[in-house]
Design an enzyme around this catalytic site. Structure first.
Site, PDB file in Angstrom:
ATOM      1  CD  GLU A   1       8.502 -16.948 -28.298  1.00  0.00           C
ATOM      2  OE1 GLU A   1       7.495 -17.669 -28.406  1.00  0.00           O
ATOM      3  OE2 GLU A   1       9.327 -17.063 -27.369  1.00  0.00           O
ATOM      4  CG  ASP A   2       4.270 -16.217 -27.302  1.00  0.00           C
ATOM      5  OD1 ASP A   2       5.521 -16.113 -27.227  1.00  0.00           O
ATOM      6  OD2 ASP A   2       3.583 -16.621 -26.342  1.00  0.00           O
TER       7      ASP A   2
ATOM      8  CG  ASP B   1       9.014  -9.381 -21.554  1.00  0.00           C
ATOM      9  OD1 ASP B   1       9.141  -8.149 -21.663  1.00  0.00           O
ATOM     10  OD2 ASP B   1       8.661  -9.926 -20.491  1.00  0.00           O
TER      11      ASP B   1
ATOM     12  CG  PHE C   1       1.370 -10.199 -18.493  1.00  0.00           C
ATOM     13  CD1 PHE C   1       2.686 -10.649 -18.489  1.00  0.00           C
ATOM     14  CD2 PHE C   1       0.352 -11.123 -18.656  1.00  0.00           C
ATOM     15  CE1 PHE C   1       2.984 -12.000 -18.638  1.00  0.00           C
ATOM     16  CE2 PHE C   1       0.626 -12.480 -18.803  1.00  0.00           C
ATOM     17  CZ  PHE C   1       1.950 -12.914 -18.786  1.00  0.00           C
TER      18      PHE C   1
ATOM     19  NE  ARG D   1      -1.159 -21.695 -23.103  1.00  0.00           N
ATOM     20  CZ  ARG D   1       0.048 -21.167 -22.968  1.00  0.00           C
ATOM     21  NH1 ARG D   1       0.458 -20.254 -23.823  1.00  0.00           N
ATOM     22  NH2 ARG D   1       0.839 -21.524 -21.970  1.00  0.00           N
TER      23      ARG D   1
HETATM   24  P1  IMP Z   1      11.526 -13.352 -22.613  1.00  0.00           P
HETATM   25  O1  IMP Z   1      12.495 -14.470 -22.397  1.00  0.00           O
HETATM   26  O2  IMP Z   1      11.501 -12.414 -21.446  1.00  0.00           O
HETATM   27  O3  IMP Z   1      11.742 -12.630 -23.919  1.00  0.00           O
HETATM   28  O4  IMP Z   1      10.101 -13.951 -22.602  1.00  0.00           O
HETATM   29  C1  IMP Z   1       9.563 -14.615 -23.658  1.00  0.00           C
HETATM   30  C2  IMP Z   1       8.447 -15.535 -23.178  1.00  0.00           C
HETATM   31  O5  IMP Z   1       7.793 -15.015 -22.006  1.00  0.00           O
HETATM   32  C3  IMP Z   1       7.398 -15.650 -24.236  1.00  0.00           C
HETATM   33  O6  IMP Z   1       7.589 -16.808 -24.997  1.00  0.00           O
HETATM   34  C4  IMP Z   1       6.109 -15.706 -23.459  1.00  0.00           C
HETATM   35  O7  IMP Z   1       5.764 -17.051 -23.227  1.00  0.00           O
HETATM   36  C5  IMP Z   1       6.398 -15.069 -22.118  1.00  0.00           C
HETATM   37  N1  IMP Z   1       5.852 -13.690 -22.040  1.00  0.00           N
HETATM   38  C6  IMP Z   1       6.536 -12.537 -22.016  1.00  0.00           C
HETATM   39  N2  IMP Z   1       5.725 -11.468 -21.935  1.00  0.00           N
HETATM   40  C7  IMP Z   1       4.477 -11.974 -21.927  1.00  0.00           C
HETATM   41  C8  IMP Z   1       3.173 -11.352 -21.892  1.00  0.00           C
HETATM   42  O8  IMP Z   1       2.975 -10.126 -21.838  1.00  0.00           O
HETATM   43  N3  IMP Z   1       2.111 -12.216 -21.888  1.00  0.00           N
HETATM   44  C9  IMP Z   1       2.262 -13.577 -21.930  1.00  0.00           C
HETATM   45  N4  IMP Z   1       3.450 -14.181 -21.990  1.00  0.00           N
HETATM   46  C10 IMP Z   1       4.550 -13.383 -21.977  1.00  0.00           C
HETATM   47 MG    MG Z   2       4.084 -18.203 -21.952  1.00  0.00          MG
END
Ligand code: IMP
Ligand code: MG
Length: 182
Positions: free
Chosen positions: A104-105, A108, A157, A170
C-alpha cells in the site's frame, strides 16, 4: 520555493527526496527477502497509489515472487477519508494457500486496509503480511498491523511517488506535502 519550480507543482514541498526513498525501499526489500526466504510470495499492489512504490519494491526483493493488483477506492477527490471503500478492480489470480504481501502507499485512518484484509482473508491465503510506504498514525480510526513500514509521517496531505491529489502528482519522483487549494 525556488523561482524555477514549474507551476504545476508549486503547491508541493519536498518531504522525502528520491535518494532517501530509494535507501528505505532497498532496506525494506532486504527485510522481506530475509523473512520470506524459501517461499514464493504473491505481492498484491493496491491501485492506483502503490504502483510506483510497488515497482521499486519488487526489484529490491531477491526471491521468486508473483505480482497481482487490486483496485480499491476510499477517497473521492477530497483529502478526508469518506470511510466508503469500494473494489474497483479485483485480483486476476487465486491467492488460496499462498503467502501474500499487500503493498500500500499510505495507511491513514486504516479503514481501507481493514476492509481489504477482511476481504482477502476470505480467499484463504496461507498468511497475509502488510507493507505500507507511509503511515499517518494521527488519523487512526481502526488499528491495522503494518509488518513493513517506510516512513511514519505527520498529519499532512502528501503527494508524489504514486500518491495523488485529485489524480495529479503521482509522477513526482519525491514525496511532498501538498499545501495548495483543496
Ligand atoms: P485510509 O482508508 O484512511 O487509511 O486511507 C488510505 C487511502 O487513502 C490510501 O490508499 C490513499 O489512496 C489515500 N490517502 C490517505 N492519505 C493520503 C495522503 O496524504 N495523500 C494521498 N492519498 C492519501
Ligand atoms: Mg489515493
Amino acid at each position: 520555493m525556488s523561482d524555477t519550480t514549474p507551476t504545476w507543482r508549486e503547491h508541493v514541498s519536498v518531504l522525502y527526496d528520491s535518494p532517501t526513498i530509494a535507501a528505505r525501499v532497498s532496506a525494506i526489500g532486504r527485510e522481506i527477502t530475509h523473512d520470506f526466504a524459501g517461499g514464493e510470495p504473491c505481492f498484491i499492489g493496491i491501485l492506483k497509489g502503490s504502483f510506483v512504490f510497488f515497482a521499486d519494491l519488487v526489484r529490491a526483493v531477491d526471491l521468486p515472487l508473483s505480482c497481482d493488483f487490486i483496485g480499491i477506492s476510499s477517497y473521492g477527490d477530497a483529502t478526508e477519508s469518506s470511510g466508503v471503500v469500494q473494489i474497483t478492480r479485483d485480483l486476476g489470480t487465486s491467492i488460496e494457500g499462498k503467502d501474500v504481501l499487500v503493498v500500500e502507499d499510505i495507511i491513514d485512518t486504516g479503514l481501507t486496509m481493514r476492509y481489504l484484509l477482511e476481504n482477502l482473508a476470505t480467499r484463504r491465503p496461507r498468511r497475509i503480511k502488510v507493507c505500507s510506504l507511509l503511515h499517518k498514525p494521527a488519523n487512526t480510526k481502526t488499528p491495522v498491523p503494518i509488518d513493513y513500514k517506510g516512513f511514519e509521517i505527520p498529519n499532512a496531505f502528501v503527494v508524489g511517488y504514486g500518491l495523488d491529489f485529485a489524480g495529479r502528482y503521482r509522477n513526482l519522483p519525491f514525496i511532498g506535502v501538498y499545501h495548495g487549494p483543496t
